[in-house]
Enzyme design. Structure first.
Site, PDB file in Angstrom:
ATOM      1  N   LYS A 177       0.864  -1.180   0.000  1.00  0.00           N
ATOM      2  CA  LYS A 177       0.000   0.000   0.000  1.00  0.00           C
ATOM      3  C   LYS A 177       0.896   1.224   0.000  1.00  0.00           C
ATOM      4  O   LYS A 177       1.390   1.658   1.033  1.00  0.00           O
ATOM      5  CB  LYS A 177      -0.919  -0.002   1.225  1.00  0.00           C
ATOM      6  CG  LYS A 177      -2.255   0.725   1.012  1.00  0.00           C
ATOM      7  CD  LYS A 177      -2.155   2.214   0.762  1.00  0.00           C
ATOM      8  CE  LYS A 177      -1.970   2.984   2.039  1.00  0.00           C
ATOM      9  NZ  LYS A 177      -1.982   4.473   1.806  1.00  0.00           N
ATOM     10  N   GLU A 253       9.247   1.770  11.400  1.00  0.00           N
ATOM     11  CA  GLU A 253      10.210   2.881  11.437  1.00  0.00           C
ATOM     12  C   GLU A 253       9.373   4.139  11.349  1.00  0.00           C
ATOM     13  O   GLU A 253       8.778   4.423  10.315  1.00  0.00           O
ATOM     14  CB  GLU A 253      11.226   2.783  10.291  1.00  0.00           C
ATOM     15  CG  GLU A 253      12.388   3.742  10.451  1.00  0.00           C
ATOM     16  CD  GLU A 253      12.177   5.035   9.699  1.00  0.00           C
ATOM     17  OE1 GLU A 253      11.927   6.064  10.369  1.00  0.00           O
ATOM     18  OE2 GLU A 253      12.239   5.038   8.470  1.00  0.00           O
ATOM     19  N   CYS A 287      13.044  11.027   7.348  1.00  0.00           N
ATOM     20  CA  CYS A 287      12.874  10.711   8.769  1.00  0.00           C
ATOM     21  C   CYS A 287      14.148  10.950   9.561  1.00  0.00           C
ATOM     22  O   CYS A 287      14.097  11.194  10.764  1.00  0.00           O
ATOM     23  CB  CYS A 287      12.420   9.267   8.927  1.00  0.00           C
ATOM     24  SG  CYS A 287      13.519   8.063   8.135  1.00  0.00           S
ATOM     25  N   GLU A 389       7.685  16.808  15.669  1.00  0.00           N
ATOM     26  CA  GLU A 389       8.260  16.625  14.335  1.00  0.00           C
ATOM     27  C   GLU A 389       7.543  17.523  13.330  1.00  0.00           C
ATOM     28  O   GLU A 389       6.325  17.479  13.192  1.00  0.00           O
ATOM     29  CB  GLU A 389       8.134  15.166  13.899  1.00  0.00           C
ATOM     30  CG  GLU A 389       8.789  14.885  12.558  1.00  0.00           C
ATOM     31  CD  GLU A 389       8.624  13.444  12.117  1.00  0.00           C
ATOM     32  OE1 GLU A 389       9.563  12.908  11.507  1.00  0.00           O
ATOM     33  OE2 GLU A 389       7.552  12.858  12.384  1.00  0.00           O
TER      34      GLU A 389
END
Length: 485
Positions: A177, A253, A287, A389
């Protein structure tokens, strides 16, 4: 003309319950009409993957799987420019970045895991028993089964292949996906994997969104044996809730609020080059990017001014322009989020060194999702923009006075993905890096990877590790065989 991207189930293109538009983040033009998978399409994809496991693919040898991965890598290289074009259309990143990082690494991922699975052995133990008898124990690795592979939009091809390659190396079948923002390369990879000779159903693609769409249907599906996901921490939490009733394994992750610790004895030029890359690469949409820069006070002005000059030298523009260094954010929705943090930083008392606004790039690019590279001073660890973040080309620069303070500030976060230490004192570099509460710590570099080494984070940054044998451990289930001799 806009493309039409279908779901791929058992090697066949399958229409969805409706289509949605994929928009180019560079100028706002239409890239593709994408078919959204409903529950029936997800059911069919999981069934196709299960059928592949029950067929010849489930009996394929390590040598056969390794050879397939090498053929896939070869075919990616043969269609290299097709992948570059697809990656650029979806993400808007500069062509050189897509070429040198994303597509090159995609081929490398398949070759690396072909090598890893070919070289892997079995755990075995010879056990001493009473009266001089012995027993032999050996662990036979078996595929996890049908694996849901859910990947984000920032490095869509790189992270897709980082998961698909070890999954196939271990003999699994996958249902992928991709992000609704970046559907193209996952669809193109289906063609390449088929061309490389993979059995039908080994690789399937379902397009769509998260809640009440393909993402939710896939992660909650009882036919899925495990889920691997890279993306936001909130989404990781939602997936954990979905898999909890059937206790299926997950590998996550997730987000990061990564720190760089800069000591006054650093090589200033190399450090500024490294920081400019770690803050602004891929428009800060990695990231591993640095959003917190802690600088020893005596070097603070030199680092702040030098990094601001490098930020001002970045060139925003069309992906194919040779002078372009920096692309747009992925979407207007994401830019709205980043803009909210730019406003919040000022409200929290930040001094803006550079950036902080939407740039004027002319009428041709006015429809894109552009944002200026931004640096702040005047904040501390209590500020929301230092704790949450942002996932954009932004960083806060904060002074420190001692090594102990630097370690404390860097570790003062709910995340724990990566950190970087900049110093010419390698003894201190080793010492500080080992004290970082992260999955990965660099000294005098950033984003330098050996694909065999463990990749992942702690805290809100994830569960488990990927890379080399660490990936193999997730994608296999060992059966221990004990034979009394």
């Amino acid at each position: 003309m806009a493309a039409e991207l279908h779901n791929v189930v058992g090697g066949t293109r399958v229409a969805g319950r409706r289509t949605f538009e994929k928009i180019d983040p560079v100028d706002g033009s239409l890239v593709a009409h994408v078919h959204e998978a409903g529950p029936d399409v997800v059911d069919a994809a999981v069934a196709a993957a299960r059928a592949a496991l029950d067929g010849p693919w489930g009996r394929a040898s390590v040598a056969e799987r390794s050879a397939l991965l090498r053929r896939i890598a070869d075919r990616i290289e043969e269609r290299f420019e097709d992948f570059v074009a697809a990656e650029v259309r979806d993400t808007g990143k500069p062509e050189h970045l897509a070429r040198d990082l994303d597509v090159a690494r995609a081929a490398m991922n398949f070759r690396s895991f072909a090598d890893t699975v070919a070289a892997a052995g079995l755990d075995s133990f010879l056990t001493d028993l009473p009266h001089g008898r012995k027993a032999l124990n050996y662990a036979v690795p078996k595929p996890l089964g049908v694996v849901a592979v859910i990947v984000p939009w920032n490095l869509p091809l790189l992270l897709l292949t980082w998961k698909v390659a070890p999954a196939l190396a271990c003999g699994n079948a996958v249902v992928v996906k991709p992000s609704e923002e970046t559907p193209s390369t996952a669809t193109l990879l289906a063609e390449v994997i088929a061309e490389a000779g993979a059995p039908t159903g080994v690789y399937n693609v379902v397009h769509g969104f998260g809640p009440d769409s393909a993402g939710e249907y896939l992660t909650a599906h009882r036919g899925i044996d495990g889920v691997t996901f890279t993306g936001e921490s909130r989404t990781g939490s939602a997936i954990m809730r979905a898999v909890a009733p059937s206790v299926r394994p997950v590998s996550f992750e997730l987000g990061g609020k990564n720190a760089a610790v800069v000591f006054a004895d650093c090589d200033l030029g190399k450090t500024l080059d490294g920081l400019a890359r770690s803050v602004f690469l891929n428009t800060g949409q990695v990231c591993l990017c640095t959003e917190r820069v802690y600088v020893e006070r005596s070097a603070f002005d030199a680092v702040a001014n030098g990094l601001a000059e490098r930020a001002k030298a970045l060139r925003l523009g069309r992906p194919g322009a040779p002078e372009t260094t920096t692309g747009p954010l992925i979407s207007h929705q994401h830019r709205k989020k980043v803009q909210s943090y730019l406003d919040l930083a000022v409200a929290e008392g930040a001094t803006v060194l550079t950036g902080g606004a939407v740039p004027e790039l002319g009428p041709d690019l006015a429809g894109g999702s552009w944002i200026e590279p931004t640096l702040w001073t005047g904040l501390d660890n209590s500020a929301r923009v230092v704790r949450e973040e942002v996932f954009g080309p932004v960083a806060a620069l904060i002074p420190f006075d001692s090594e102990e303070e630097a370690v404390r500030l860097a570790n003062d976060t709910d995340y724990g993905l990566a950190a970087a230490v900049w110093t010419t004192n390698l003894e201190r570099g080793h010492r500080v890096a080992q004290q970082m509460r992260v999955g990965m710590a660099w000294v005098n570099t950033w984003y330098l990877r050996d694909l065999r080494s463990p990749f992942g984070g702690v805290g809100l940054s994830g569960i488990g590790r990927e890379g080399g044998l660490h990936s193999m451990h997730f994608y296999t289930q060992p059966t221990n065989v004990c034979v009394q001799l």
